[in-house]
Motif scaffolding. Sequence first.
Motif, PDB file in Angstrom:
ATOM      1  N   ARG A 146      26.479 -25.253 -23.093  1.00  0.00           N
ATOM      2  CA  ARG A 146      27.297 -25.600 -22.781  1.00  0.00           C
ATOM      3  C   ARG A 146      26.765 -26.371 -21.792  1.00  0.00           C
ATOM      4  NH1 ARG A 146      29.129 -19.204 -20.957  1.00  0.00           N
ATOM      5  NH2 ARG A 146      29.177 -19.088 -22.608  1.00  0.00           N
ATOM      6  N   TRP A 147      27.812 -26.995 -21.304  1.00  0.00           N
ATOM      7  CA  TRP A 147      27.847 -27.922 -20.547  1.00  0.00           C
ATOM      8  C   TRP A 147      29.405 -27.562 -19.592  1.00  0.00           C
ATOM      9  CZ3 TRP A 147      29.097 -28.778 -25.323  1.00  0.00           C
ATOM     10  CH2 TRP A 147      30.161 -29.716 -26.034  1.00  0.00           C
ATOM     11  N   THR A 148      29.920 -28.529 -18.542  1.00  0.00           N
ATOM     12  CA  THR A 148      31.258 -28.882 -17.984  1.00  0.00           C
ATOM     13  C   THR A 148      31.434 -30.561 -18.590  1.00  0.00           C
ATOM     14  OG1 THR A 148      30.831 -27.878 -16.028  1.00  0.00           O
ATOM     15  CG2 THR A 148      31.983 -29.171 -15.971  1.00  0.00           C
ATOM     16  N   ALA A 149      32.548 -30.645 -18.374  1.00  0.00           N
ATOM     17  CA  ALA A 149      33.197 -32.005 -18.795  1.00  0.00           C
ATOM     18  C   ALA A 149      34.191 -32.302 -18.261  1.00  0.00           C
ATOM     19  CB  ALA A 149      33.338 -32.165 -20.106  1.00  0.00           C
TER      20      ALA A 149
ATOM     21  N   LEU B 225      16.820 -22.467 -23.069  1.00  0.00           N
ATOM     22  CA  LEU B 225      15.680 -22.963 -23.084  1.00  0.00           C
ATOM     23  C   LEU B 225      16.106 -23.452 -21.490  1.00  0.00           C
ATOM     24  CD1 LEU B 225      14.461 -24.806 -24.571  1.00  0.00           C
ATOM     25  CD2 LEU B 225      15.709 -26.436 -25.155  1.00  0.00           C
ATOM     26  N   SER B 226      13.994 -23.977 -21.294  1.00  0.00           N
ATOM     27  CA  SER B 226      14.944 -24.660 -19.914  1.00  0.00           C
ATOM     28  C   SER B 226      14.726 -26.035 -19.933  1.00  0.00           C
ATOM     29  CB  SER B 226      13.262 -24.420 -19.956  1.00  0.00           C
ATOM     30  OG  SER B 226      12.385 -25.583 -18.800  1.00  0.00           O
ATOM     31  N   VAL B 227      15.128 -25.742 -18.693  1.00  0.00           N
ATOM     32  CA  VAL B 227      15.660 -27.438 -18.423  1.00  0.00           C
ATOM     33  C   VAL B 227      14.661 -28.943 -18.461  1.00  0.00           C
ATOM     34  CG1 VAL B 227      18.279 -26.881 -17.179  1.00  0.00           C
ATOM     35  CG2 VAL B 227      15.284 -27.226 -15.950  1.00  0.00           C
ATOM     36  N   ALA B 228      12.892 -28.811 -18.651  1.00  0.00           N
ATOM     37  CA  ALA B 228      12.341 -29.086 -18.611  1.00  0.00           C
ATOM     38  C   ALA B 228      12.220 -29.550 -20.122  1.00  0.00           C
ATOM     39  CB  ALA B 228      11.380 -28.302 -18.297  1.00  0.00           C
TER      40      ALA B 228
ATOM     41  N   ASP C  17      29.200 -33.555 -17.421  1.00  0.00           N
ATOM     42  CA  ASP C  17      28.054 -33.290 -15.551  1.00  0.00           C
ATOM     43  C   ASP C  17      26.975 -32.590 -15.893  1.00  0.00           C
ATOM     44  OD1 ASP C  17      26.669 -32.633 -13.808  1.00  0.00           O
ATOM     45  OD2 ASP C  17      27.816 -31.055 -13.396  1.00  0.00           O
ATOM     46  N   PRO C  18      25.840 -34.142 -15.821  1.00  0.00           N
ATOM     47  CA  PRO C  18      23.793 -34.046 -16.906  1.00  0.00           C
ATOM     48  C   PRO C  18      23.910 -32.499 -16.283  1.00  0.00           C
ATOM     49  CG  PRO C  18      24.338 -35.488 -15.936  1.00  0.00           C
ATOM     50  CD  PRO C  18      25.726 -34.765 -15.842  1.00  0.00           C
ATOM     51  N   ASP C  19      23.751 -32.238 -14.759  1.00  0.00           N
ATOM     52  CA  ASP C  19      23.338 -31.175 -14.925  1.00  0.00           C
ATOM     53  C   ASP C  19      24.175 -29.902 -14.995  1.00  0.00           C
ATOM     54  OD1 ASP C  19      21.295 -32.773 -13.171  1.00  0.00           O
ATOM     55  OD2 ASP C  19      23.210 -32.695 -11.275  1.00  0.00           O
ATOM     56  N   SER C  20      24.896 -29.437 -15.588  1.00  0.00           N
ATOM     57  CA  SER C  20      25.613 -29.167 -15.870  1.00  0.00           C
ATOM     58  C   SER C  20      24.905 -28.064 -17.541  1.00  0.00           C
ATOM     59  CB  SER C  20      27.081 -28.797 -15.713  1.00  0.00           C
ATOM     60  OG  SER C  20      27.183 -29.597 -16.769  1.00  0.00           O
ATOM     61  N   VAL C  21      23.953 -28.978 -17.956  1.00  0.00           N
ATOM     62  CA  VAL C  21      24.324 -28.599 -19.499  1.00  0.00           C
ATOM     63  C   VAL C  21      22.878 -27.405 -19.302  1.00  0.00           C
ATOM     64  CG1 VAL C  21      22.553 -29.708 -21.416  1.00  0.00           C
ATOM     65  CG2 VAL C  21      24.590 -31.011 -20.319  1.00  0.00           C
ATOM     66  N   VAL C  22      22.971 -26.820 -20.385  1.00  0.00           N
ATOM     67  CA  VAL C  22      22.922 -25.667 -20.648  1.00  0.00           C
ATOM     68  C   VAL C  22      22.539 -24.352 -22.057  1.00  0.00           C
ATOM     69  CG1 VAL C  22      22.271 -22.990 -20.346  1.00  0.00           C
ATOM     70  CG2 VAL C  22      23.240 -23.901 -18.966  1.00  0.00           C
ATOM     71  N   ILE C  23      21.496 -24.666 -23.399  1.00  0.00           N
ATOM     72  CA  ILE C  23      20.921 -24.317 -24.089  1.00  0.00           C
ATOM     73  C   ILE C  23      20.488 -23.137 -24.056  1.00  0.00           C
ATOM     74  CG2 ILE C  23      19.767 -25.466 -26.519  1.00  0.00           C
ATOM     75  CD1 ILE C  23      19.987 -28.240 -25.611  1.00  0.00           C
ATOM     76  N   VAL C  24      21.609 -21.995 -25.535  1.00  0.00           N
ATOM     77  CA  VAL C  24      20.828 -20.826 -25.346  1.00  0.00           C
ATOM     78  C   VAL C  24      20.737 -21.140 -26.845  1.00  0.00           C
ATOM     79  CG1 VAL C  24      21.934 -18.524 -25.888  1.00  0.00           C
ATOM     80  CG2 VAL C  24      22.202 -20.040 -23.892  1.00  0.00           C
TER      81      VAL C  24
ATOM     82  N   VAL D 267      32.353 -25.755 -21.353  1.00  0.00           N
ATOM     83  CA  VAL D 267      32.897 -26.196 -23.166  1.00  0.00           C
ATOM     84  C   VAL D 267      31.234 -25.910 -23.921  1.00  0.00           C
ATOM     85  CG1 VAL D 267      33.621 -27.680 -24.848  1.00  0.00           C
ATOM     86  CG2 VAL D 267      33.973 -28.135 -22.848  1.00  0.00           C
ATOM     87  N   GLU D 268      31.592 -25.061 -24.568  1.00  0.00           N
ATOM     88  CA  GLU D 268      30.655 -24.586 -25.464  1.00  0.00           C
ATOM     89  C   GLU D 268      30.418 -24.819 -27.093  1.00  0.00           C
ATOM     90  OE1 GLU D 268      27.868 -20.829 -25.014  1.00  0.00           O
ATOM     91  OE2 GLU D 268      29.342 -19.946 -26.631  1.00  0.00           O
ATOM     92  N   MET D 269      29.367 -25.732 -27.372  1.00  0.00           N
ATOM     93  CA  MET D 269      29.465 -25.690 -28.749  1.00  0.00           C
ATOM     94  C   MET D 269      28.181 -24.830 -29.989  1.00  0.00           C
ATOM     95  SD  MET D 269      28.613 -29.566 -30.122  1.00  0.00           S
ATOM     96  CE  MET D 269      27.170 -29.904 -29.045  1.00  0.00           C
TER      97      MET D 269
END
Length: 185
Positions: free
Chosen positions: A133-136, A100-103, A83-90, A64-66
């Motif tokens: 973007r993340w996996t739900a 964006l770096s996951v850190a 899934d917290p490990d799937s979150v990506v921010i662009v 899913v992307e928001m």
Amino acid sequence: EQGPVNIRRISDPAPAVSVAEAKVHLRVDGDADHDLIAGLIAGAVDYLDGWTGVLGRAIEAQTVEMTLDSWPAAVKLPLGPVDPDSVVIVYSAGGADQVLSVAAYQVDVRSIVEAVVTPVGTWPSPARSIRVRWTAGAGASPSDKQMILQMVGTGYLNREASGAAAQETPFGPNSRAFATRVWEF
């Protein structure tokens, strides 16, 4: 406050129930009704799944992307389980997309339907919009599968709703969905 939000599904979930499973449930042999049964499964999943579904959550894993117009203090992800490990921010900076770096952020999964992404430090700037973007979805539970099979069975046996067939059966799929819906307070 997040402001205007646009949510879309990037990848469809795998079917929560296969046509073969539905055929066993329906006691159907042969392939004459294969497409009808596949359509009934898809309709049941559409009714139950996602942020607009009656369950209020994702059944099977889906991406899913928001999109948000600007950086909020925190980003609430409206569809879980996440899934917290799937979150990506662009984000957009200088006309180019940057990941964006996951850190730079943390994901706090608070419940099956609530996860919040907050910055570690401050969000980068200037950014006109961000995409998260993340996996739900974590897989269909036995109850999810039973609801889908009941809906498929009802649709298969009552292809045209009329008379008594047009009414919900006691303890049918809708009452089960209501009982297992994830409520957000």
